[in-house]
Design a protein around this motif. Structure first.
Motif, PDB file in Angstrom:
ATOM      1  N   VAL A 177      34.181  35.884  44.774  1.00 15.35           N
ATOM      2  CA  VAL A 177      34.708  34.697  44.111  1.00 15.35           C
ATOM      3  C   VAL A 177      34.746  33.535  45.096  1.00 15.35           C
ATOM      4  CG1 VAL A 177      36.659  33.717  42.854  1.00 15.35           C
ATOM      5  CG2 VAL A 177      36.086  36.134  42.565  1.00 15.35           C
ATOM      6  N   TYR A 178      34.077  32.437  44.734  1.00 14.49           N
ATOM      7  CA  TYR A 178      34.047  31.213  45.525  1.00 14.49           C
ATOM      8  C   TYR A 178      34.923  30.151  44.841  1.00 14.49           C
ATOM      9  CZ  TYR A 178      30.111  33.447  47.902  1.00 14.49           C
ATOM     10  OH  TYR A 178      29.325  34.323  48.612  1.00 14.49           O
ATOM     11  N   PRO A 179      35.151  29.012  45.495  1.00 16.52           N
ATOM     12  CA  PRO A 179      36.027  28.009  44.870  1.00 16.52           C
ATOM     13  C   PRO A 179      35.590  27.579  43.473  1.00 16.52           C
ATOM     14  CG  PRO A 179      35.665  27.446  47.167  1.00 16.52           C
ATOM     15  CD  PRO A 179      34.761  28.603  46.867  1.00 16.52           C
ATOM     16  N   ASP A 180      34.267  27.473  43.237  1.00 18.64           N
ATOM     17  CA  ASP A 180      33.787  26.989  41.952  1.00 18.64           C
ATOM     18  C   ASP A 180      33.201  28.090  41.070  1.00 18.64           C
ATOM     19  OD1 ASP A 180      31.620  27.476  43.534  1.00 18.64           O
ATOM     20  OD2 ASP A 180      30.703  25.498  43.315  1.00 18.64           O
ATOM     21  N   THR A 181      33.513  29.355  41.377  1.00 19.77           N
ATOM     22  CA  THR A 181      33.057  30.461  40.526  1.00 19.77           C
ATOM     23  C   THR A 181      33.671  30.352  39.136  1.00 19.77           C
ATOM     24  OG1 THR A 181      32.799  31.955  42.416  1.00 19.77           O
ATOM     25  CG2 THR A 181      33.034  32.972  40.251  1.00 19.77           C
ATOM     26  N   PHE A 182      32.833  30.550  38.112  1.00 19.70           N
ATOM     27  CA  PHE A 182      33.343  30.495  36.738  1.00 19.70           C
ATOM     28  C   PHE A 182      33.962  31.853  36.401  1.00 19.70           C
ATOM     29  CE2 PHE A 182      32.918  30.802  32.083  1.00 19.70           C
ATOM     30  CZ  PHE A 182      33.627  29.673  31.730  1.00 19.70           C
ATOM     31  N   LEU A 183      35.261  31.959  36.621  1.00 22.38           N
ATOM     32  CA  LEU A 183      35.979  33.225  36.396  1.00 22.38           C
ATOM     33  C   LEU A 183      37.448  32.892  36.209  1.00 22.38           C
ATOM     34  CD1 LEU A 183      35.656  36.414  36.459  1.00 22.38           C
ATOM     35  CD2 LEU A 183      36.501  36.242  38.808  1.00 22.38           C
ATOM     36  N   GLN A 184      37.928  32.971  34.975  1.00 21.60           N
ATOM     37  CA  GLN A 184      39.304  32.563  34.722  1.00 21.60           C
ATOM     38  C   GLN A 184      39.968  33.419  33.648  1.00 21.60           C
ATOM     39  OE1 GLN A 184      39.645  28.319  34.698  1.00 21.60           O
ATOM     40  NE2 GLN A 184      41.696  28.332  33.828  1.00 21.60           N
ATOM     41  N   GLN A 185      39.551  34.660  33.534  1.00 25.44           N
ATOM     42  CA  GLN A 185      40.126  35.536  32.526  1.00 25.44           C
ATOM     43  C   GLN A 185      41.380  36.234  33.075  1.00 25.44           C
ATOM     44  OE1 GLN A 185      37.664  36.514  34.575  1.00 25.44           O
ATOM     45  NE2 GLN A 185      39.026  38.049  35.427  1.00 25.44           N
ATOM     46  N   SER A 186      42.112  36.878  32.166  1.00 22.26           N
ATOM     47  CA  SER A 186      43.218  37.730  32.584  1.00 22.26           C
ATOM     48  C   SER A 186      42.635  39.053  33.080  1.00 22.26           C
ATOM     49  CB  SER A 186      44.174  37.998  31.417  1.00 22.26           C
ATOM     50  OG  SER A 186      45.044  39.072  31.729  1.00 22.26           O
ATOM     51  N   HIS A 187      42.808  39.348  34.363  1.00 23.19           N
ATOM     52  CA  HIS A 187      42.263  40.586  34.924  1.00 23.19           C
ATOM     53  C   HIS A 187      42.815  41.815  34.214  1.00 23.19           C
ATOM     54  CE1 HIS A 187      40.363  38.363  38.095  1.00 23.19           C
ATOM     55  NE2 HIS A 187      40.035  39.453  38.757  1.00 23.19           N
ATOM     56  N   ILE A 188      44.084  41.768  33.868  1.00 22.83           N
ATOM     57  CA  ILE A 188      44.715  42.932  33.241  1.00 22.83           C
ATOM     58  C   ILE A 188      44.041  43.243  31.911  1.00 22.83           C
ATOM     59  CG2 ILE A 188      46.867  43.844  32.282  1.00 22.83           C
ATOM     60  CD1 ILE A 188      48.332  42.006  34.294  1.00 22.83           C
ATOM     61  N   GLN A 189      43.803  42.203  31.093  1.00 23.11           N
ATOM     62  CA  GLN A 189      43.175  42.413  29.800  1.00 23.11           C
ATOM     63  C   GLN A 189      41.702  42.752  29.943  1.00 23.11           C
ATOM     64  OE1 GLN A 189      45.772  42.972  28.353  1.00 23.11           O
ATOM     65  NE2 GLN A 189      45.810  41.626  26.572  1.00 23.11           N
ATOM     66  N   ALA A 190      41.028  42.120  30.934  1.00 22.42           N
ATOM     67  CA  ALA A 190      39.616  42.433  31.146  1.00 22.42           C
ATOM     68  C   ALA A 190      39.439  43.903  31.557  1.00 22.42           C
ATOM     69  CB  ALA A 190      39.033  41.521  32.215  1.00 22.42           C
ATOM     70  N   ASP A 191      40.313  44.395  32.429  1.00 24.97           N
ATOM     71  CA  ASP A 191      40.245  45.797  32.827  1.00 24.97           C
ATOM     72  C   ASP A 191      40.477  46.721  31.638  1.00 24.97           C
ATOM     73  OD1 ASP A 191      39.670  45.257  35.467  1.00 24.97           O
ATOM     74  OD2 ASP A 191      41.747  45.354  36.136  1.00 24.97           O
ATOM     75  N   ARG A 192      41.324  46.298  30.719  1.00 23.91           N
ATOM     76  CA  ARG A 192      41.622  47.122  29.553  1.00 23.91           C
ATOM     77  C   ARG A 192      40.408  47.341  28.669  1.00 23.91           C
ATOM     78  NH1 ARG A 192      47.419  45.430  26.826  1.00 23.91           N
ATOM     79  NH2 ARG A 192      48.782  46.405  28.374  1.00 23.91           N
ATOM     80  N   LEU A 193      39.490  46.371  28.665  1.00 19.88           N
ATOM     81  CA  LEU A 193      38.297  46.497  27.839  1.00 19.88           C
ATOM     82  C   LEU A 193      37.542  47.779  28.151  1.00 19.88           C
ATOM     83  CD1 LEU A 193      36.891  42.855  27.833  1.00 19.88           C
ATOM     84  CD2 LEU A 193      37.950  44.064  25.923  1.00 19.88           C
ATOM     85  N   TYR A 194      37.576  48.174  29.426  1.00 24.46           N
ATOM     86  CA  TYR A 194      36.797  49.341  29.831  1.00 24.46           C
ATOM     87  C   TYR A 194      37.451  50.653  29.371  1.00 24.46           C
ATOM     88  CZ  TYR A 194      34.054  46.096  32.496  1.00 24.46           C
ATOM     89  OH  TYR A 194      33.245  45.051  32.841  1.00 24.46           O
ATOM     90  N   THR A 195      38.698  50.573  28.934  1.00 23.64           N
ATOM     91  CA  THR A 195      39.342  51.766  28.373  1.00 23.64           C
ATOM     92  C   THR A 195      39.002  51.928  26.898  1.00 23.64           C
ATOM     93  OG1 THR A 195      41.390  50.650  27.742  1.00 23.64           O
ATOM     94  CG2 THR A 195      41.233  51.454  30.000  1.00 23.64           C
TER      95      THR A 195
END
Length: 232
Positions: free
Chosen positions: A212-230
């Motif tokens: 992740v860099y300063p201008d990386t396009f990444l702004q999701q909730s990590h907790i919910q994103a991890d849940r997708l894999y379950t």
């Protein structure tokens, strides 16, 4: 979860434009989002009704903050733009949607800028120096990447600030300086200068390792994103 009588939690709610639903309880927020989703799918004639999966704790979930500098009533501020008027910037001691260490870093940067008496950029007059502060947070490493965005100039002061910040906060993985002389008031600079520490943050979503860099396009909730894999 806060009761209705304790909402909103943030003392700047209503003035700050950073969020708009804190006066609703979390179940009410979820019901509102569920209705909005159903309306969108119905308008597209899609026979789908996705379920809104709640967070166990609906606070401190954001992993990116983009703060703006501004002058108001003779004082320098660093925070989010107000709902009205938009040119006003609301300073707060803590944002309950952010990890606490991001607010601590924001407070530290504001104190430095006030001590140095550096002027904020004025988007209508196209003058000033300080523009934005971008902070990225990694839930994997619990570290942050900090970027100061300014107009051209004051290089010695900025480099001294970067060293001080890295020395003060052990959780700061790296520090960047972004230079933006464009008229548009954006936190995406024309050029990045890496000043201190690591060049990126190590992070992860599910099985995927990320840089992740300063201008990386990444702004999701990590907790919910991890849940997708379950669910997959």
């Amino acid at each position: 979860m806060d009761s209705k009588s304790n909402l909103p939690r943030c003392e700047s709610f209503g003035d700050c434009g950073g969020c708009s639903l804190q006066d609703l309880s979390y179940p009410e927020q979820l019901a509102l989002k569920q209705r909005e989703l159903k309306s969108l799918f119905d308008s597209a004639s899609l026979n789908l009704f996705p379920e809104v999966i709640p967070l166990e704790d609906p606070w401190r979930y954001r992993n990116k903050a983009e703060f703006s500098f501004g002058a108001w009533d003779g004082d320098l501020h660093l925070g989010y733009h107000a709902r009205k008027p938009r040119q006003k910037v609301v300073t707060f001691s803590d944002c309950h949607l952010l990890p606490e260490k991001i607010s601590l870093i924001r407070n530290h940067v504001l104190a430095w800028a006030q001590q140095q008496a550096l002027p904020p950029y004025h988007s209508r007059r196209h003058e000033g120096f300080l523009r934005h502060v971008v902070v990225r947070f990694s839930r994997q490493s619990q570290k942050v990447l900090v970027a100061l965005v300014t107009c051209e100039g004051e290089e010695d002061k900025v480099r001294a600030w970067a060293k001080q910040l890295k020395h003060t906060f052990a959780d700061v993985a790296g520090v960047y300086w972004g230079v933006n002389d464009k008229l548009a008031d954006t936190a995406i600079p024309e050029q990045w200068h890496h000043l201190e520490g690591e060049t990126y943050l190590d992070d992860a979503i599910g099985p995927y390792q990320l840089k992740v860099y300063p201008d990386t396009f990444l702004q999701q909730s990590h907790i919910q994103a991890d849940r997708l894999y379950t669910y997959v």
